[in-house]
Design a protein around this motif. Structure first.
Motif, PDB file in Angstrom:
ATOM      1  N   PRO A 127       0.852  -1.199   0.000  1.00 50.60           N
ATOM      2  CA  PRO A 127       0.000   0.000   0.000  1.00 50.60           C
ATOM      3  C   PRO A 127       0.883   1.242   0.000  1.00 50.60           C
ATOM      4  O   PRO A 127       2.081   1.163   0.278  1.00 50.60           O
ATOM      5  CB  PRO A 127      -0.784  -0.128   1.308  1.00 50.60           C
ATOM      6  CG  PRO A 127       0.042  -0.993   2.169  1.00 50.60           C
ATOM      7  CD  PRO A 127       0.789  -1.918   1.256  1.00 50.60           C
ATOM      8  N   ILE A 131      -0.587   4.893   4.112  1.00 50.71           N
ATOM      9  CA  ILE A 131      -1.583   3.906   4.535  1.00 50.71           C
ATOM     10  C   ILE A 131      -0.907   2.753   5.265  1.00 50.71           C
ATOM     11  O   ILE A 131      -1.358   2.307   6.321  1.00 50.71           O
ATOM     12  CB  ILE A 131      -2.390   3.396   3.321  1.00 50.71           C
ATOM     13  CG1 ILE A 131      -3.242   4.531   2.765  1.00 50.71           C
ATOM     14  CG2 ILE A 131      -3.245   2.185   3.689  1.00 50.71           C
ATOM     15  CD1 ILE A 131      -3.890   4.235   1.437  1.00 50.71           C
ATOM     16  N   THR A 135      -1.562   1.833   9.320  1.00 54.79           N
ATOM     17  CA  THR A 135      -2.110   0.590   9.865  1.00 54.79           C
ATOM     18  C   THR A 135      -1.233   0.064  10.995  1.00 54.79           C
ATOM     19  O   THR A 135      -1.741  -0.491  11.976  1.00 54.79           O
ATOM     20  CB  THR A 135      -2.272  -0.489   8.782  1.00 54.79           C
ATOM     21  OG1 THR A 135      -1.004  -0.772   8.180  1.00 54.79           O
ATOM     22  CG2 THR A 135      -3.282  -0.072   7.730  1.00 54.79           C
TER      23      THR A 135
END
Length: 150
Positions: A127, A131, A135
């Motif tokens: 990603p 992002i 996470t």
């Protein structure tokens, strides 16, 4: 996922379960569950020296963070947290052996490990940095909250 979230998640699990074998199995399973989450990994393959430096820095960060979070816990809970942290990163240790052996060792395990990594995100892709890093930050914040309630 980088080392620190795996270690902290395993350590948090270790504070919740009293049996060492259950902590080990649970932390390994949690490792693979976290690997399914879209995340960013730093490159350790292009340069062995730089790869080792990145891994060493990440291990140091995870150790410092773990010790800070368990500092005020009872000794038996500290021990289980350290045990869980070890098993939380153990799968990546096996993967590092595979990579640094020139991909000659632990090929079957590497395929198993990769299965979890690429269950959600296609192999060879990551990603976007923001992002993937977000996470992992969320995973660490969830873990820190586990420690906050001890």
């Amino acid at each position: 996922m980088v080392i620190t979230p795996h270690v902290l998640a395993g350590a948090a699990l270790g504070t919740q379960i009293a049996h060492p074998l259950l902590v080990a199995a649970g932390a390994v399973a949690l490792h693979h569950a976290l690997d399914m989450v879209p995340h960013w990994d730093y490159d350790i393959k292009s340069s062995r020296r730089k790869g080792v430096q990145k891994i060493a820095a990440d291990i140091a960060l995870s150790g410092i963070a773990t010790l800070a979070l368990i500092w005020n816990l009872p000794p038996e809970m500290q021990l289980m947290a350290l045990w869980g942290g070890f098993w939380g990163i153990f799968p990546d240790g096996l993967n590092a052996i595979h990579i640094f052996s020139g991909k000659k060792r632990l090929l079957g395990y590497d395929r198993f490990h990769g299965f979890w990594h690429y269950l959600v995100i296609p192999k060879g892709t990551q990603p976007r940095f923001a992002i993937g890093l977000a996470t992992q930050i969320v995973a660490v914040l969830v873990v820190v909250n586990v420690f906050a309630f001890l």
